[in-house]
Design a protein around this motif. Structure first.
Motif, PDB file in Angstrom:
ATOM      1  N   GLU A 193       0.861  -1.177   0.000  1.00 38.68           N
ATOM      2  CA  GLU A 193       0.000   0.000   0.000  1.00 38.68           C
ATOM      3  C   GLU A 193       0.904   1.235   0.000  1.00 38.68           C
ATOM      4  O   GLU A 193       1.630   1.477   0.948  1.00 38.68           O
ATOM      5  CB  GLU A 193      -0.912   0.006   1.221  1.00 38.68           C
ATOM      6  N   GLY A 194       0.839   2.012  -1.074  1.00 37.66           N
ATOM      7  CA  GLY A 194       1.688   3.179  -1.182  1.00 37.66           C
ATOM      8  C   GLY A 194       2.743   3.002  -2.250  1.00 37.66           C
ATOM      9  O   GLY A 194       2.750   2.022  -3.004  1.00 37.66           O
ATOM     10  N   GLU A 195       3.670   3.946  -2.303  1.00 34.22           N
ATOM     11  CA  GLU A 195       4.707   3.933  -3.325  1.00 34.22           C
ATOM     12  C   GLU A 195       5.914   3.126  -2.872  1.00 34.22           C
ATOM     13  O   GLU A 195       6.128   2.904  -1.686  1.00 34.22           O
ATOM     14  CB  GLU A 195       5.131   5.370  -3.643  1.00 34.22           C
ATOM     15  N   GLY A 196       6.706   2.720  -3.858  1.00 34.27           N
ATOM     16  CA  GLY A 196       7.928   1.984  -3.564  1.00 34.27           C
ATOM     17  C   GLY A 196       7.915   0.606  -4.185  1.00 34.27           C
ATOM     18  O   GLY A 196       6.877   0.131  -4.668  1.00 34.27           O
ATOM     19  N   PRO A 197       9.054  -0.032  -4.182  1.00 37.09           N
ATOM     20  CA  PRO A 197       9.135  -1.383  -4.758  1.00 37.09           C
ATOM     21  C   PRO A 197       8.474  -2.418  -3.858  1.00 37.09           C
ATOM     22  O   PRO A 197       8.558  -2.328  -2.630  1.00 37.09           O
ATOM     23  CB  PRO A 197      10.641  -1.615  -4.861  1.00 37.09           C
ATOM     24  N   GLU A 198       7.836  -3.401  -4.479  1.00 35.99           N
ATOM     25  CA  GLU A 198       7.267  -4.499  -3.693  1.00 35.99           C
ATOM     26  C   GLU A 198       8.337  -5.513  -3.307  1.00 35.99           C
ATOM     27  O   GLU A 198       8.212  -6.207  -2.301  1.00 35.99           O
ATOM     28  CB  GLU A 198       6.156  -5.197  -4.475  1.00 35.99           C
ATOM     29  N   THR A 199       9.388  -5.591  -4.137  1.00 33.78           N
ATOM     30  CA  THR A 199      10.464  -6.540  -3.884  1.00 33.78           C
ATOM     31  C   THR A 199      11.805  -5.833  -4.045  1.00 33.78           C
ATOM     32  O   THR A 199      11.992  -5.048  -4.978  1.00 33.78           O
ATOM     33  CB  THR A 199      10.398  -7.731  -4.863  1.00 33.78           C
ATOM     34  N   VAL A 200      12.720  -6.121  -3.120  1.00 36.71           N
ATOM     35  CA  VAL A 200      14.081  -5.570  -3.168  1.00 36.71           C
ATOM     36  C   VAL A 200      15.063  -6.725  -3.042  1.00 36.71           C
ATOM     37  O   VAL A 200      14.886  -7.617  -2.199  1.00 36.71           O
ATOM     38  CB  VAL A 200      14.319  -4.542  -2.045  1.00 36.71           C
ATOM     39  N   GLY A 224       5.707  -5.593 -12.008  1.00 34.68           N
ATOM     40  CA  GLY A 224       6.592  -6.696 -12.343  1.00 34.68           C
ATOM     41  C   GLY A 224       7.855  -6.294 -13.070  1.00 34.68           C
ATOM     42  O   GLY A 224       8.644  -7.160 -13.465  1.00 34.68           O
ATOM     43  N   VAL A 225       8.079  -5.010 -13.266  1.00 35.01           N
ATOM     44  CA  VAL A 225       9.276  -4.536 -13.967  1.00 35.01           C
ATOM     45  C   VAL A 225      10.484  -4.558 -13.019  1.00 35.01           C
ATOM     46  O   VAL A 225      10.415  -4.045 -11.896  1.00 35.01           O
ATOM     47  CB  VAL A 225       9.057  -3.111 -14.514  1.00 35.01           C
ATOM     48  N   TRP A 226      11.570  -5.147 -13.512  1.00 32.79           N
ATOM     49  CA  TRP A 226      12.811  -5.220 -12.747  1.00 32.79           C
ATOM     50  C   TRP A 226      13.720  -4.059 -13.142  1.00 32.79           C
ATOM     51  O   TRP A 226      13.973  -3.827 -14.334  1.00 32.79           O
ATOM     52  CB  TRP A 226      13.531  -6.538 -13.019  1.00 32.79           C
ATOM     53  N   ILE A 227      14.235  -3.346 -12.139  1.00 31.10           N
ATOM     54  CA  ILE A 227      15.189  -2.264 -12.362  1.00 31.10           C
ATOM     55  C   ILE A 227      16.450  -2.610 -11.592  1.00 31.10           C
ATOM     56  O   ILE A 227      16.397  -2.854 -10.375  1.00 31.10           O
ATOM     57  CB  ILE A 227      14.633  -0.911 -11.901  1.00 31.10           C
ATOM     58  N   THR A 228      17.595  -2.625 -12.289  1.00 22.09           N
ATOM     59  CA  THR A 228      18.849  -3.080 -11.690  1.00 22.09           C
ATOM     60  C   THR A 228      19.907  -1.981 -11.719  1.00 22.09           C
ATOM     61  O   THR A 228      20.079  -1.303 -12.740  1.00 22.09           O
ATOM     62  CB  THR A 228      19.387  -4.315 -12.442  1.00 22.09           C
ATOM     63  N   TRP A 229      20.582  -1.831 -10.606  1.00 22.86           N
ATOM     64  CA  TRP A 229      21.731  -0.938 -10.522  1.00 22.86           C
ATOM     65  C   TRP A 229      22.965  -1.754 -10.145  1.00 22.86           C
ATOM     66  O   TRP A 229      22.889  -2.615  -9.245  1.00 22.86           O
ATOM     67  CB  TRP A 229      21.518   0.139  -9.454  1.00 22.86           C
ATOM     68  N   ASN A 230      24.075  -1.515 -10.784  1.00 19.80           N
ATOM     69  CA  ASN A 230      25.358  -2.115 -10.421  1.00 19.80           C
ATOM     70  C   ASN A 230      26.192  -1.076  -9.685  1.00 19.80           C
ATOM     71  O   ASN A 230      26.324   0.059 -10.152  1.00 19.80           O
ATOM     72  CB  ASN A 230      26.110  -2.592 -11.670  1.00 19.80           C
ATOM     73  N   MET A 231      26.741  -1.458  -8.566  1.00 20.35           N
ATOM     74  CA  MET A 231      27.523  -0.521  -7.769  1.00 20.35           C
ATOM     75  C   MET A 231      28.606  -1.257  -6.993  1.00 20.35           C
ATOM     76  O   MET A 231      28.597  -2.494  -6.892  1.00 20.35           O
ATOM     77  CB  MET A 231      26.621   0.259  -6.817  1.00 20.35           C
ATOM     78  N   THR A 232      29.510  -0.498  -6.431  1.00 17.31           N
ATOM     79  CA  THR A 232      30.599  -1.055  -5.629  1.00 17.31           C
ATOM     80  C   THR A 232      30.420  -0.631  -4.176  1.00 17.31           C
ATOM     81  O   THR A 232      30.106   0.533  -3.895  1.00 17.31           O
ATOM     82  CB  THR A 232      31.971  -0.563  -6.138  1.00 17.31           C
TER      83      THR A 232
END
Length: 287
Positions: A193-200, A224-232
Motif C-alpha cells: 500500500e503506497g509507493e515503492g518497490p514491492e520486492t528488493v 513486475g518490472v525489474w530495475i537493476t543498478w550495479n555498484m561497488t
C-alpha cells in the motif's frame, strides 16, 4: 648401697621403656588420625568429582522438545517450502500459524538453539534442519556447532502498516555469518500500500555479514518490472566511482545519483548524509 643401685636400674629402665611406649602409641595415634583425615578428604574429593561429572553429563545430555502433531505438521510444511526455495509460501505458513509458533518458541525455544531435523527438535544443532531465533524468524540449512555453516536461508515475517512483508537472507555462511556469494532483500507478499518497490534484492559477495565489492541492487514494482543498478561497496558502504554523478535536490542539498544498468532512465539517489552508512549487509543476522 649396691642393693639400692640394683633397685634403681629397673626403675630407670621402666621409665625409659614407658616413655618409648607412649611415644610409639602417640605416633600411632597421630598416624591413624592423619590417615583418617586423608580418607575423609579422599571421600570428599570423590564426591565432588562425582558431582562435577554428573553436572557435566546433565549439561551435555541431549535435550529434545516434545512436539504436538500440529506443530510437526507446520514444521514439515516449512521444511518442504525451504527445500523448494519457495520463500513466499514459507512466509505465509509462518504468518498463518503465528499463535502456534509463538507458543512453541516462548514455551520451549526462547534463548536456546534447537534444530528440527524432520523428526525431532533437539539442542544438538548439527546437520540440516530448521532453527528459530524468534517466533517469526527461522533459518533453514546446514548447522555446525549451533551456527549456520555452508548453505543456509533465513526469513523473517513482519506485519507493517504498508503490508505484510518477509525479509530474507540466503547464501553461504561461515561460523554464523554470511561469507561468500549470497543475497538478501524483502518482499511484500500480499502487495504494497503506497509507493515503492514491492520486492528488493541485494546480490553479491558477503564478508562477515557485510556486502563487499561489486553488487547488484534490484527493485521490482507492482507492475513486475525489474530495475537493476550495479555498484561497488566496501564493508557495507557505497563507494562513489565514475558511475555516480553529483547534483542537488530542490533545496540545494548535495545528492548523488546512479543510473540503472538497463538504460531505462531510472536513477538511484542518495543524500550526502547517507555516505558512510553500512546499509548494505545481511538483513537477518544469526543471534
Amino acid at each position: 648401697m649396691d642393693n639400692n643401685r640394683k633397685a634403681l636400674i629397673p626403675l630407670w629402665f621402666f621409665c625409659v621403656l614407658l616413655a618409648v611406649i607412649l611415644a610409639v602409641f602417640g605416633t600411632a595415634g597421630s598416624w591413624r588420625q592423619k590417615k583418617r583425615a586423608e580418607e575423609e578428604v579422599s571421600v570428599e574429593q570423590e564426591q565432588k568429582m562425582a558431582s562435577i561429572e554428573s553436572s557435566l553429563e546433565a549439561e551435555t545430555a541431549e535435550k529434545t522438545v516434545k512436539l504436538t502433531d500440529g506443530q510437526k505438521q507446520i514444521l514439515n510444511s516449512l521444511t518442504e517450502k525451504f527445500q523448494e526455495e519457495d520463500l513466499e509460501s514459507a512466509a505465509r505458513i509462518i504468518s498463518e500459524n503465528e499463535p502456534v509458533l509463538e507458543e512453541l518458541f516462548f514455551d520451549s525455544l526462547a534463548d536456546k538453539v534447537f534444530l528440527y531435523n524432520g523428526q525431532t527438535m533437539t539442542d544438538q544443532a548439527e546437520g540440516e534442519g530448521l532453527v528459530f531465533t524468534r517466533a517469526s524468524t527461522v533459518f533453514f540449512g546446514n548447522f555446525q556447532d549451533g551456527k549456520p555453516e555452508g548453505q543456509c536461508t533465513a526469513i523473517q515475517v513482519l506485519h507493517l502498516e504498508e503490508g505484510n512483508r518477509y525479509d530474507y537472507s540466503k547464501g553461504t555462511w561461515k561460523k554464523g555469518k554470511m561469507n561468500g556469494q549470497g543475497e538478501c532483500g524483502y518482499d511484500y507478499f500480499d502487495g504494497l500500500e503506497g509507493e515503492g518497490p514491492e520486492t528488493v534484492i541485494k546480490q553479491g559477495t558477503f564478508s562477515e555479514d557485510q556486502l563487499e565489492g561489486e553488487i547488484q541492487y534490484v527493485n521490482v514494482g507492482a507492475d513486475g518490472v525489474w530495475i537493476t543498478w550495479n555498484m561497488t561497496v566496501s564493508k557495507g558502504q557505497i563507494v562513489l566511482d565514475d558511475r555516480w554523478s553529483r547534483t542537488e535536490d530542490s533545496q540545494g542539498r548535495p545528492v548523488y545519483q546512479l543510473m540503472d544498468s538497463g538504460g531505462a532512465g531510472y536513477a538511484y539517489q542518495m543524500e550526502e548524509t547517507s555516505l558512510g552508512q553500512g546499509m548494505w549487509r545481511n538483513m537477518i543476522e544469526f543471534k
